[in-house]
Design a protein around this motif. Structure first.
Motif, PDB file in Angstrom:
ATOM      1  N   GLU A  57       0.719  -1.219   0.079  1.00 58.42           N
ATOM      2  CA  GLU A  57       0.006  -0.047  -0.102  1.00 58.42           C
ATOM      3  C   GLU A  57       1.036   1.190   0.116  1.00 58.42           C
ATOM      4  OE1 GLU A  57      -3.347   0.287  -0.088  1.00 58.42           O
ATOM      5  OE2 GLU A  57      -3.756  -1.639  -0.234  1.00 58.42           O
ATOM      6  N   ALA A  58       0.500   1.835  -0.974  1.00 56.94           N
ATOM      7  CA  ALA A  58       1.404   3.371  -0.943  1.00 56.94           C
ATOM      8  C   ALA A  58       1.321   4.248   0.323  1.00 56.94           C
ATOM      9  CB  ALA A  58       0.956   4.329  -2.261  1.00 56.94           C
ATOM     10  N   THR A  59       2.149   4.875   0.714  1.00 54.93           N
ATOM     11  CA  THR A  59       2.125   5.820   1.747  1.00 54.93           C
ATOM     12  C   THR A  59       1.892   7.070   1.307  1.00 54.93           C
ATOM     13  OG1 THR A  59       4.597   5.909   2.089  1.00 54.93           O
ATOM     14  CG2 THR A  59       3.379   4.198   3.273  1.00 54.93           C
ATOM     15  N   ALA A  60       1.671   8.156   2.255  1.00 54.69           N
ATOM     16  CA  ALA A  60       1.410   9.505   1.599  1.00 54.69           C
ATOM     17  C   ALA A  60       1.498  10.523   3.050  1.00 54.69           C
ATOM     18  CB  ALA A  60       0.141   9.715   0.870  1.00 54.69           C
ATOM     19  N   GLU A  65      -3.786  12.025   3.114  1.00 55.13           N
ATOM     20  CA  GLU A  65      -4.488  10.806   3.361  1.00 55.13           C
ATOM     21  C   GLU A  65      -5.863  10.882   3.680  1.00 55.13           C
ATOM     22  OE1 GLU A  65      -2.742  10.097   7.478  1.00 55.13           O
ATOM     23  OE2 GLU A  65      -0.822   9.335   6.393  1.00 55.13           O
ATOM     24  N   SER A  92      -8.359   7.628  -0.595  1.00 52.98           N
ATOM     25  CA  SER A  92      -7.450   8.245  -0.712  1.00 52.98           C
ATOM     26  C   SER A  92      -6.738   8.254  -2.023  1.00 52.98           C
ATOM     27  CB  SER A  92      -6.416   8.252   0.629  1.00 52.98           C
ATOM     28  OG  SER A  92      -5.939   6.853   0.538  1.00 52.98           O
ATOM     29  N   ALA A  94      -3.532   7.752  -2.363  1.00 52.30           N
ATOM     30  CA  ALA A  94      -2.602   6.706  -2.278  1.00 52.30           C
ATOM     31  C   ALA A  94      -3.199   5.293  -2.569  1.00 52.30           C
ATOM     32  CB  ALA A  94      -2.012   6.785  -0.988  1.00 52.30           C
ATOM     33  N   THR A  95      -4.310   5.139  -2.202  1.00 53.10           N
ATOM     34  CA  THR A  95      -5.040   3.830  -2.048  1.00 53.10           C
ATOM     35  C   THR A  95      -5.789   3.617  -3.501  1.00 53.10           C
ATOM     36  OG1 THR A  95      -5.929   4.020   0.125  1.00 53.10           O
ATOM     37  CG2 THR A  95      -7.281   2.864  -1.438  1.00 53.10           C
ATOM     38  N   THR A  98      -2.441   2.928  -5.723  1.00 50.06           N
ATOM     39  CA  THR A  98      -2.032   1.448  -5.520  1.00 50.06           C
ATOM     40  C   THR A  98      -2.642   0.654  -6.401  1.00 50.06           C
ATOM     41  OG1 THR A  98      -1.402   2.040  -3.186  1.00 50.06           O
ATOM     42  CG2 THR A  98      -1.658  -0.212  -3.668  1.00 50.06           C
ATOM     43  N   THR A 116      -0.492  -6.982   0.180  1.00 49.28           N
ATOM     44  CA  THR A 116       0.045  -7.360   1.433  1.00 49.28           C
ATOM     45  C   THR A 116      -0.998  -8.516   2.011  1.00 49.28           C
ATOM     46  OG1 THR A 116      -0.940  -5.199   2.062  1.00 49.28           O
ATOM     47  CG2 THR A 116       1.596  -5.574   1.998  1.00 49.28           C
ATOM     48  N   ARG A 127       7.459  -0.743  -2.828  1.00 46.85           N
ATOM     49  CA  ARG A 127       6.844   0.345  -1.991  1.00 46.85           C
ATOM     50  C   ARG A 127       6.897   1.779  -2.590  1.00 46.85           C
ATOM     51  NH1 ARG A 127       6.219  -1.060   2.986  1.00 46.85           N
ATOM     52  NH2 ARG A 127       7.272  -2.977   3.933  1.00 46.85           N
ATOM     53  N   GLU A 129       6.012   5.800  -2.151  1.00 45.23           N
ATOM     54  CA  GLU A 129       5.870   7.090  -1.338  1.00 45.23           C
ATOM     55  C   GLU A 129       5.168   8.158  -2.156  1.00 45.23           C
ATOM     56  OE1 GLU A 129       9.223   7.660   1.434  1.00 45.23           O
ATOM     57  OE2 GLU A 129      10.035   5.901   0.437  1.00 45.23           O
TER      58      GLU A 129
END
Length: 210
Positions: A57-60, A65, A92, A94-95, A98, A116, A127, A129
Motif C-alpha cells: 500500500e502506498a504511503t502519503a 491521506e 485516498s 494513495a489507495t 495503489t 499485502t 513500495r 511514497e
C-alpha cells in the motif's frame, strides 16, 4: 404579546428547519480506461515483468491521506493546499494509485502480482511514497496537474533495496475545476505508471528476475 411570541416561535422553527445541501460528487480511477499509449501491444510487451511482485500500500503525507481533491493557488500562495467542497475521491489518492498500479502490473506481468493482504511469497516488493497529487492554478482560469512519488524495489529474501527512483510529471488540466483535476490526475497517473513498470522491467530483468 402572545401574538408576538407565537410569530417569534414560528420564525425560530423556520430557521431551524432542514437546509438543502449540495450533493457531493465522488470520483475514482476504476471506470476510466488506461491511456491508449499504455495499452498498445508493443508497450505491453516491453513492460512485461518476469518475476512475482508484491505491491505494498502506498504511503502519503498526512495532508494527502483524506479523500479530498486538493488544489493549490500558485498566484496566491503555492505552499497552501485547498480542497474542493463538493467533490472528493472515493478513497485516498494513495489507495487509488495503489490499486491502479496493481491492475496495470497484473496485465503486464508474467509473474504474480499480489497485495499485502494475500500473504503470498513473492520475489520482490514494490513500495511507493506519494508526495504530490494536486491541481495547481497558475491563474484563476489556467491550471495543471502534478503527481510525484518515489518507488523502491526490494528483494524479499534479503530485504535489501535493489533500486530506488523518484517519478514526477505535470501537464495542463483539461479544465480549471474539480472535473479537470480528476481527469487530468488520472491520465497523468497512467503515464507515470507506464514509466514505473518500464523501470521495474529493466531493474528486475537486470537482476535475473529473482
Amino acid at each position: 404579546m402572545k401574538k408576538f411570541l407565537v410569530v417569534a416561535a414560528i420564525t425560530l422553527i423556520g430557521c431551524a428547519g432542514p437546509r438543502t445541501v449540495a450533493p457531493v460528487a465522488v470520483y475514482d480511477f476504476g471506470s476510466q480506461r488506461f491511456s491508449a499509449d499504455v495499452n498498445s501491444s508493443e508497450t505491453a510487451e516491453r513492460l512485461r515483468l518476469p518475476a512475482s511482485l508484491l505491491v505494498a500500500e502506498a504511503t502519503a503525507p498526512a495532508w494527502l491521506e483524506s479523500t479530498a481533491i486538493q488544489y493549490r493557488l500558485a498566484y496566491d500562495d503555492l505552499a497552501q493546499s485547498h480542497a474542493y467542497a463538493s467533490h472528493r475521491w472515493a478513497a485516498s489518492p494513495a489507495t487509488l494509485l495503489t490499486q491502479r498500479i496493481r491492475n496495470r502490473i497484473a496485465r503486464a506481468s508474467q509473474g504474480a502480482v499480489v497485495s499485502t493482504a494475500d500473504g503470498a511469497r513473492t520475489d520482490h516488493m514494490l513500495r511507493l511514497e506519494l508526495g504530490e497529487f494536486t491541481q495547481v492554478f497558475d491563474t484563476p482560469d489556467q491550471s495543471r496537474v502534478v503527481v510525484r512519488f518515489r518507488a523502491s524495489l526490494i528483494d524479499r529474501a534479503t530485504r535489501s533495496v535493489l533500486a530506488q527512483r523518484s517519478f514526477s510529471m505535470e501537464q495542463p488540466a483539461p479544465s480549471p475545476n474539480a472535473k479537470g483535476a480528476v481527469h487530468g490526475l488520472t491520465n497523468l497517473s497512467d503515464k507515470l505508471i507506464a514509466d514505473l513498470i518500464g523501470w521495474l522491467a529493466r531493474e528486475i530483468g537486470e537482476k535475473g528476475g529473482t
